[in-house]
Scaffold this motif. Structure first.
Motif, PDB file in Angstrom:
ATOM      1  N   CYS A  76       0.732  -1.279  -0.069  1.00 23.05           N
ATOM      2  CA  CYS A  76      -0.044   0.052   0.004  1.00 23.05           C
ATOM      3  C   CYS A  76       0.728   1.205   0.052  1.00 23.05           C
ATOM      4  N   CYS A  77       0.530   2.284  -0.687  1.00 16.64           N
ATOM      5  CA  CYS A  77       1.294   3.489  -0.852  1.00 16.64           C
ATOM      6  C   CYS A  77       0.282   4.759  -0.545  1.00 16.64           C
ATOM      7  N   ARG A  78       0.915   5.416   0.300  1.00 17.65           N
ATOM      8  CA  ARG A  78       0.412   6.669   0.894  1.00 17.65           C
ATOM      9  C   ARG A  78       1.124   7.947   0.399  1.00 17.65           C
ATOM     10  N   ASN A  79       2.136   7.822  -0.333  1.00 17.41           N
ATOM     11  CA  ASN A  79       2.867   8.841  -0.675  1.00 17.41           C
ATOM     12  C   ASN A  79       2.661  10.072  -1.433  1.00 17.41           C
ATOM     13  N   CYS A  80       1.284   9.953  -2.012  1.00 25.12           N
ATOM     14  CA  CYS A  80       0.825  11.279  -2.496  1.00 25.12           C
ATOM     15  C   CYS A  80      -0.748  11.261  -2.471  1.00 25.12           C
ATOM     16  N   MET A  81      -1.501  12.363  -2.748  1.00 28.49           N
ATOM     17  CA  MET A  81      -2.753  12.450  -2.398  1.00 28.49           C
ATOM     18  C   MET A  81      -3.573  12.096  -3.697  1.00 28.49           C
ATOM     19  N   MET A  82      -3.067  11.411  -4.506  1.00 24.22           N
ATOM     20  CA  MET A  82      -3.889  10.789  -5.624  1.00 24.22           C
ATOM     21  C   MET A  82      -4.242   9.474  -5.080  1.00 24.22           C
ATOM     22  N   GLY A  83      -3.417   8.786  -4.015  1.00 27.39           N
ATOM     23  CA  GLY A  83      -3.597   7.689  -3.277  1.00 27.39           C
ATOM     24  C   GLY A  83      -4.698   7.967  -2.140  1.00 27.39           C
ATOM     25  N   PRO A  84      -4.700   7.158  -1.161  1.00 30.81           N
ATOM     26  CA  PRO A  84      -3.860   5.790  -1.099  1.00 30.81           C
ATOM     27  C   PRO A  84      -4.200   4.637  -2.155  1.00 30.81           C
ATOM     28  N   CYS A  85      -2.937   3.961  -2.648  1.00 32.98           N
ATOM     29  CA  CYS A  85      -3.269   3.272  -3.292  1.00 32.98           C
ATOM     30  C   CYS A  85      -2.647   1.739  -2.964  1.00 32.98           C
ATOM     31  N   ARG A  86      -3.289   0.593  -3.543  1.00 31.74           N
ATOM     32  CA  ARG A  86      -3.016  -0.711  -3.092  1.00 31.74           C
ATOM     33  C   ARG A  86      -2.717  -1.544  -4.374  1.00 31.74           C
ATOM     34  N   ARG A 100      -1.116  -1.478 -10.742  1.00 34.34           N
ATOM     35  CA  ARG A 100      -0.447  -0.240 -10.459  1.00 34.34           C
ATOM     36  C   ARG A 100      -1.154   0.684  -9.675  1.00 34.34           C
ATOM     37  N   GLY A 101      -0.446   1.693  -8.979  1.00 33.68           N
ATOM     38  CA  GLY A 101      -0.938   2.948  -8.284  1.00 33.68           C
ATOM     39  C   GLY A 101      -1.446   3.652  -9.554  1.00 33.68           C
ATOM     40  N   VAL A 102      -2.116   4.779  -8.781  1.00 35.66           N
ATOM     41  CA  VAL A 102      -2.736   5.879  -9.921  1.00 35.66           C
ATOM     42  C   VAL A 102      -1.583   6.586 -10.802  1.00 35.66           C
ATOM     43  N   CYS A 103      -0.284   6.580 -10.095  1.00 39.99           N
ATOM     44  CA  CYS A 103       1.007   7.239 -10.827  1.00 39.99           C
ATOM     45  C   CYS A 103       1.418   6.093 -11.863  1.00 39.99           C
ATOM     46  N   GLY A 104       1.127   4.785 -11.634  1.00 44.98           N
ATOM     47  CA  GLY A 104       2.031   3.972 -12.384  1.00 44.98           C
ATOM     48  C   GLY A 104       2.954   3.019 -11.569  1.00 44.98           C
ATOM     49  N   ALA A 105       3.014   3.409 -10.373  1.00 46.08           N
ATOM     50  CA  ALA A 105       4.021   2.650  -9.586  1.00 46.08           C
ATOM     51  C   ALA A 105       3.595   1.137  -9.542  1.00 46.08           C
ATOM     52  N   ASP A 106       4.397   0.124  -9.698  1.00 42.58           N
ATOM     53  CA  ASP A 106       4.034  -1.076  -9.331  1.00 42.58           C
ATOM     54  C   ASP A 106       4.424  -1.721  -8.177  1.00 42.58           C
ATOM     55  N   THR A 144       8.164  -1.349  -7.013  1.00 41.09           N
ATOM     56  CA  THR A 144       8.457   0.111  -6.531  1.00 41.09           C
ATOM     57  C   THR A 144       7.706   0.472  -5.201  1.00 41.09           C
ATOM     58  N   ILE A 145       6.541   0.165  -4.908  1.00 38.73           N
ATOM     59  CA  ILE A 145       5.924   0.652  -3.638  1.00 38.73           C
ATOM     60  C   ILE A 145       6.458  -0.022  -2.484  1.00 38.73           C
ATOM     61  N   VAL A 146       6.761  -1.420  -2.791  1.00 41.81           N
ATOM     62  CA  VAL A 146       7.322  -2.132  -1.848  1.00 41.81           C
ATOM     63  C   VAL A 146       8.822  -1.554  -1.171  1.00 41.81           C
ATOM     64  N   ALA A 147       9.579  -1.423  -2.226  1.00 42.12           N
ATOM     65  CA  ALA A 147      11.206  -0.901  -2.332  1.00 42.12           C
ATOM     66  C   ALA A 147      11.003   0.487  -1.512  1.00 42.12           C
ATOM     67  N   ARG A 148      10.141   1.507  -2.106  1.00 40.13           N
ATOM     68  CA  ARG A 148      10.027   2.725  -1.390  1.00 40.13           C
ATOM     69  C   ARG A 148       9.593   2.917   0.186  1.00 40.13           C
ATOM     70  N   ASN A 149       8.607   1.889   0.414  1.00 40.57           N
ATOM     71  CA  ASN A 149       8.101   1.813   1.967  1.00 40.57           C
ATOM     72  C   ASN A 149       9.348   1.259   2.557  1.00 40.57           C
ATOM     73  N   HIS A 179       9.481  10.270  -2.940  1.00 38.20           N
ATOM     74  CA  HIS A 179       8.752  10.986  -3.086  1.00 38.20           C
ATOM     75  C   HIS A 179       7.657  10.943  -4.578  1.00 38.20           C
ATOM     76  N   ILE A 180       6.769  11.025  -4.725  1.00 33.11           N
ATOM     77  CA  ILE A 180       6.018  10.592  -5.847  1.00 33.11           C
ATOM     78  C   ILE A 180       6.831  11.026  -7.154  1.00 33.11           C
ATOM     79  N   GLY A 181       6.832  10.369  -8.096  1.00 29.89           N
ATOM     80  CA  GLY A 181       7.615  10.907  -9.125  1.00 29.89           C
ATOM     81  C   GLY A 181       8.896  10.774  -9.370  1.00 29.89           C
TER      82      GLY A 181
HETATM   83 FE1  SF4 Z   1       0.810   8.224  -5.004  1.00 32.89          FE
HETATM   84 FE2  SF4 Z   1       1.696   6.527  -6.748  1.00 32.89          FE
HETATM   85 FE3  SF4 Z   1       1.796   6.146  -4.273  1.00 32.89          FE
HETATM   86 FE4  SF4 Z   1      -0.511   5.913  -5.369  1.00 32.89          FE
HETATM   87  S1  SF4 Z   1       1.262   4.588  -5.776  1.00 32.89           S
HETATM   88  S2  SF4 Z   1      -0.292   6.910  -3.565  1.00 32.89           S
HETATM   89  S3  SF4 Z   1      -0.256   7.759  -6.918  1.00 32.89           S
HETATM   90  S4  SF4 Z   1       2.883   7.594  -5.342  1.00 32.89           S
END
Ligand code: SF4
Ligand code: XCC
Length: 656
Positions: A47-57, A67-73, A76-81, A229-231
């Motif tokens: 799960c990702c809450r790194n931006c306000m397009m999310g939270p994504c899972r 993919r998350g809204v930004c396209g992160a798979d 990417t999300i696991v590594a970032r967390n 950070h997103i992107g």
């Molecule tokens: Fe934002 Fe992308 Fe994370 Fe979704 S996956 S919360 S769009 S950074």
């Protein structure tokens, strides 16, 4: 509600847990139960809450969404967390290190000021004056650290050296050039340095200038937040490489500075006998529990509790005196340096209050549950928060200021003493159990014990008398029966003739079960080779090296052995383990152990399973990049076997 036997193998915890249940007091175990079932996405890290397009899972079963809204798979999300966890852990350790460096600097500057005001010059030049809130207790270590750092020591006073060392340390936090940390360069053997330098190129990312060598302690932490950070950074490889770098800034920077400068200020630990577990609380004394991580305050509390005026006050209220005991890593700091008894590890903080015999729990930073305030409400216990950066709603706030350290420490102790008459004698129940053990195995103490060098350990390894060394670290976690895996893994390794060194809540667990007594070598839990070695040298089969920032003592020890053999640390028959890991700091420690070349076991599965690429990097690819990787295994018996196998593999590679 759980049965008391399910929560812990420690009889004092069992007893206090039962008492809490009878009294209707909610504890960590009930709160864990109320969280069930815990979020599957969170457990897998997807799960990702790194931006306000999310939270994504991400759907962990392969269906949509992938993919998350930004396209992160998922990877990417696991590594970032994970990188954010490492950064937070490194931040906590390193900010602690910064506070110690600032304390040393403040003390040196005060000495300078007092000298100008005409106070006794020699005392101030040596920083031995008790008009200073903090003195230099180990001038020899100060000189040794200064020399390592390449600071000219000839003709300089202790005060001048203290100031310079503090300034070099502080510079390592904020420097902006591309060079590796000065502390890292001063401590690390060239072979391992080379591994760090070339790691990123080996991973196919040559644009990491200087590989994973950390440049600035703060910088790597900030960059972790930037990358995630997103992107920004989306490749799990580069995200994780930066994770290694950030954790190395903790290991060979922030934590190392904390340990070394604390030794300078408060004395380098020497072997000393002490006691552990809730039985160290005393029925007829004012009991003060120091809990948290930074000894800058607890050192002063220990001193203030010896103040004759305050002892007299305690006696006036009907107590026999003042009993200071420790909890978690602050506890380990004063245990290592002064033999102050330690009341318990992480899962005993609420239990200590449930005894009804604690006048004050004095907390600084890290690993202090906000729930201590709620439990304390059921008794007369006062929770006193002291750090400007850790405030607990419902606690008493007596915030600490290094410049007025003595005054504030006395105020805190006085508050505790004055609370003694509020204790209800009828509501006191202190478990009897406590255990003795030898502590204080700093690198310096170990060297001294073995006659000035590590040859005896190295020879015993070569002969096969001891097969290797395991560094055991880390927390308690209510997901595991308290101390169960700590002790099982320790015993399983010792049975196979693996010498143990350890820190943190593992060390407190080991001490509670008698593992830090030389006699423990006679038990069936220790193999014949390790037994012979321990007896020959008059040591326990496991050595307590201190608090969590003192994991750097283990690294320095491993580094010294690697130097002797002219190999990188990764070539040694050495493993690490965090059997009951809980904090983000433990994630940073695990990562810097691996990055430094020590294959490390985790007994709790970190939230990474949702990213298959990430899992592969962490458990396999890192062997080719830094020469070590993670072993994840919840079963303590299997874990010990895997760790032992790794040691044997390393022995074979070394040809021994
Ligand atoms: Fe934002 Fe992308 Fe994370 Fe979704 S996956 S919360 S769009 S950074
Ligand atoms: Fe905290 Fe340090 Fe973990 Fe214990 S071991 S739960 S970090 S007190 Ni450090």
């Amino acid at each position: 509600m759980k049965k008391y036997k399910e929560v812990s193998i420690d009889s004092t915890t069992q007893q206090m847990y039962e008492r809490a249940q009878e009294m209707g007091i909610e504890t960590v175990w009930e709160r864990l139960e109320k969280q069930q079932p815990q979020c599957g996405y969170g457990l897998l890290g997807v799960c990702c809450r790194n931006c306000m397009m999310g939270p994504c899972r991400i759907n962990p079963f392969g269906g949509e969404p992938t993919r998350g809204v930004c396209g992160a798979d998922a990877d990417t999300i696991v590594a970032r967390n994970l990188l954010r966890m490492i950064a937070a852990g490194a931040a906590a350790h390193s900010d602690h290190g910064r506070h110690v460096a600032l304390t040393l600097l403040i003390a040196a500057e005060m000495a300078e000021k007092f000298k100008k005001e005409g106070k006794p010059v020699l005392e101030l030049d040596n920083m031995a004056s008790n008009t200073l809130p903090y003195q230099v207790r180990d001038a020899e270590k100060l000189k040794a650290v200064a020399e390592r750092l390449g600071i000219e020591t000839e003709g300089k006073t202790i005060r001048e050296l203290a100031k310079e060392v503090a300034e070099v340390a502080l510079h390592d936090f904020g420097k902006q050039d591309e060079e590796a940390l000065r502390f890292l360069k001063a401590y690390l053997n060239p072979k391992t340095y080379e591994v760090f330098e070339t790691a990123a190129a080996k991973a196919g990312m040559p644009w990491f200038e200087n590989g994973i060598l950390p440049r600035g302690i703060d910088r790597e932490i900030v960059e972790s937040l930037h990358r995630t950070h997103i992107g920004t950074d989306h490749d799990p490889v580069s995200i994780l490489l930066h994770g290694l770098k950030t954790s190395l800034g903790d290991a060979w920077g922030g934590s190392l500075i904390a340990t070394e400068l604390q030794d300078i200020l408060f004395g380098t630990p020497q072997v000393i006998k002490a006691e552990a577990n809730l039985g160290v609380l005393k029925e007829d004394y004012v009991n003060i529990v120091v809990h948290g991580h930074e000894p800058v305050l607890s050192e002063k509390i220990v001193e203030a509790a010896q103040d004759p005026e305050l002892i007299e006050l305690a006696q006036k209220y009907g107590a026999k005196g003042i009993n200071v005991v420790g909890m978690c890593c602050t506890g380990l700091e004063v245990l290592m340096r002064h033999g102050i008894p330690i009341a318990g590890n992480f899962l005993q903080q609420e239990m200590a209050i449930v005894t009804g015999a604690v006048e004050a729990m004095v907390v600084d930073v890290q690993c202090i549950m906000p729930a201590t305030v709620d439990v304390a409400r059921c008794f007369h216990t006062k929770i006193i928060d002291t750090s400007p950066l850790a405030t607990f709603p419902g606690a008493i706030h007596i915030k600490f200021d290094e410049r007025r350290a003595d005054e504030i420490a006395k105020e805190i102790v006085r508050t505790a003493v004055e609370n003694f008459p509020n204790r209800s004698k009828k509501r006191v129940e202190i478990p009897k159990e406590k255990m003795a053990g030898y502590v204080g195995f700093s690198v310096e103490a170990i060297l001294k014990h073995f006659g000035g060098n590590l040859k005896p350990i190295e020879e015993a390894i070569v002969e096969g008398k001891i097969k290797g060394v395991a560094g055991l670290v880390g927390c308690n976690n209510p997901k595991i029966k308290q101390d169960h895996n700590h002790i099982k893994i320790a015993n399983e390794l010792m049975k196979r003739d693996v010498l143990l060194i350890g820190t943190g809540c593992w060390a407190t667990a080991a001490m509670k079960y008698g593992i830090f007594l030389p006699e423990y070598a006679d038990t069936d839990n220790v193999g014949p080779g390790l037994r012979e070695f321990a007896k020959e040298w008059g040591i326990p089969p496991a050595l307590n090296m201190g608090s969590c920032v003192d994991c750097t003592r283990m690294l320095v020890l491993a580094d010294l052995i690697a130097r002797d053999l002219n190999v990188p640390i990764s070539a040694l028959p050495v493993v690490g383990s965090a059997p009951e890991a809980m904090t983000e700091k433990a994630v940073s420690i695990g990562t810097y152990f691996v990055a430094s070349g020590i294959t490390t076991h985790l007994g709790i599965v970190p939230p990474v399973l949702g990213g298959p690429k990430v899992v592969k990097i962490l458990t396999q690819d890192l062997y080719d990049i830094v020469g070590a990787a993670f072993i994840v295994e919840p079963d303590p018996y299997k874990a010990a076997r895997l760790m032992y196998d790794h040691i044997m593999k390393k022995r074979k590679e070394l040809g021994i």
